[in-house]
Design an enzyme around this catalytic site. Structure first.
Site, short mmCIF file in Angstrom:
data_model
loop_
_atom_site.label_atom_id
_atom_site.label_comp_id
_atom_site.label_asym_id
_atom_site.label_seq_id
_atom_site.Cartn_x
_atom_site.Cartn_y
_atom_site.Cartn_z
N ASP A 243 0.86 -1.18 0.00
CA ASP A 243 0.00 0.00 0.00
C ASP A 243 0.90 1.24 0.00
O ASP A 243 2.01 1.20 0.54
CB ASP A 243 -0.92 0.02 1.22
CG ASP A 243 -2.14 0.91 1.01
OD1 ASP A 243 -3.23 0.36 0.73
OD2 ASP A 243 -2.00 2.14 1.11
N ASN A 270 4.41 2.36 -4.20
CA ASN A 270 3.47 2.60 -5.29
C ASN A 270 3.31 1.29 -6.05
O ASN A 270 4.30 0.73 -6.55
CB ASN A 270 4.00 3.70 -6.20
CG ASN A 270 3.10 3.97 -7.39
OD1 ASN A 270 2.94 3.13 -8.27
ND2 ASN A 270 2.52 5.16 -7.42
N ASP A 291 -7.02 -4.44 -5.67
CA ASP A 291 -8.25 -3.77 -5.22
C ASP A 291 -7.97 -2.27 -5.09
O ASP A 291 -7.93 -1.71 -3.99
CB ASP A 291 -8.72 -4.35 -3.89
CG ASP A 291 -10.04 -3.74 -3.43
OD1 ASP A 291 -10.79 -3.20 -4.28
OD2 ASP A 291 -10.34 -3.80 -2.22
N CYS A 331 -13.91 -0.39 -8.35
CA CYS A 331 -15.05 0.19 -7.65
C CYS A 331 -15.49 1.50 -8.31
O CYS A 331 -16.17 2.31 -7.69
CB CYS A 331 -14.72 0.41 -6.17
SG CYS A 331 -13.34 1.53 -5.88
#
Length: 388
Positions: A243, A270, A291, A331
């Site tokens: 992350d 990154n 995700d 998303c």
């Protein structure tokens, strides 16, 4: 109980009759003397009764339909909340953390209620639900007896309603951090400051699913609190959770320690750059999970988002071993399922990979998708297998 009526034009009437709950400002032809946030009767241009809605004096979404009937009972809010909770008792039975009320999916547009163990988090995102916040708290206390209820009314969308952004206690006490279980994995959730309302509850079912495919070496990109990584670690030999946020990386490490998982390494990086680096040095994985946050938060950003989704999935496929699985998500509502599938096909072609679709999934069943309301279908999740 209801004010109005508010009269809509033919276009607004057609939207309501097709089952869409939103009527926009430009389709309202008469709304005189209406209280902001009121429940109003809605009529078509020829006086046809269309139902009842929450009225907003500021938002481009002027009306949010809550009922298509001839009469709306005084108890409609309690009735809807009770029905929503019953549904979660079916589809999320035993879940310590889940969504109890999901806006339009429970015929309570702009209202969110999430459960984290004995604590609840509420979002009232329009004038209509904000006006009923006190009543909602009384209903939740009566039905669920929570130890505390927190309002996370910090989303920017409230500004479009002329509402302030706030985070505060509505009932009882809510600690800075709570621990919740997702299957046999325990997570630390920051309800006061964490993303969304603390955790990404819409991925709960997909976290559990991904565990069935995880094997060997696993790379989990955009890991946040380790939702995918920690479940995968139960089945894999080792997991690299990545992350860009130092806070997220620290949280992943704490969650791994909390679960006694010594095969999880959390790394701040990154993801785009790391995937290129891993490929260049010949590092390969048996399972890759992606995700990312929404790359397209508006229609104007779709073209850039398409490039981003293609690049990240291309790089993921390049580090994926033949026979391995890629679990990849979007998303971004504005990138529809068919678009996402085309992006993945283009990424596979450029990677020189033969890929099959094992599963197509979406947000969990506690985040209902309403037919005819495409805005409620935002989370896409593909499970792909690389053959060669």
């Amino acid at each position: 109980m209801a004010e109005g009526p508010v009269v809509v034009n033919r276009k607004g009437e057609a939207r309501v009759l097709l089952g869409h709950p939103w009527v926009f400002r430009t389709d309202v032809v008469r709304a005189q003397g209406i209280t902001p946030g009121a429940v109003v009767g809605v009529e078509g241009p020829r006086g046809r009764h269309l139902g009842f809605a929450f009225y907003s004096s500021r938002s481009e979404i002027r009306l949010r339909m809550i009922d298509r009937g001839e009469a709306l009972p005084e108890s409609f809010l309690r009735d809807r909340v009770e029905a929503a909770v019953r549904w979660r008792d079916s589809v999320a039975a035993g879940a310590a953390a889940c969504r109890l009320v999901h806006g339009e999916g429970d015929r309570l547009p702009s209202l969110i209620v999430d459960r984290y163990g004995e604590h609840l988090v509420v979002q009232t995102l329009s004038q209509g639900t904000e006006a009923r916040k006190d009543e909602l708290v009384r209903i939740l206390v009566d039905l669920l007896h929570p130890a505390g209820i927190l309002e996370r009314n910090d989303p920017k969308v409230r500004a479009l309603e002329g509402l302030d952004q706030r985070v505060g206690l509505l009932h009882g006490a809510v600690p800075d951090r709570v621990e919740v279980e997702e299957g046999d994995v325990r997570f630390e959730a920051d309800l006061w400051r964490g993303q969304k309302t603390g955790l990404f509850l819409d991925q709960r079912e997909n976290h559990l699913m991904a565990r069935t495919y995880a094997r060997g070496r696993v790379l989990d990109g955009f890991s946040y609190h380790g939702g995918f990584a920690l479940h995968a670690a139960r089945a894999a030999s080792d997991v690299l959770a990545v992350d860009a946020s130092a806070d997220a990386v620290a949280r992943i490490a704490r969650n791994a320690e909390r679960n006694g998982l010594t095969n999880v390494v959390a790394r701040e990086a990154n993801v785009f750059d790391l995937l290129r680096e891993l490929h260049d040095r010949g590092d390969r994985f048996d399972t890759v999970i992606l995700d990312p946050p929404a790359f397209a938060k508006s229609k104007d950003a779709v073209e850039k988002a398409v490039r981003g989704y293609k690049e990240i999935n291309l790089r993921a496929l390049k580090v994926l071993e033949p026979g391995g699985f890629l679990v990849t998500c979007s998303c971004s509502y504005h990138v529809h399922e068919a678009d996402f599938e085309e992006i993945l096909a283009a990424a596979a072609a450029d990677a020189g990979a033969t890929v099959t679709v094992v599963e197509k999934r979406r947000q969990g069943r506690d985040h209902p998708v309403v037919l005819g309301v495409p805005e409620t279908y935002y989370l896409k999740c593909f499970v792909l297998r690389r053959l060669a």
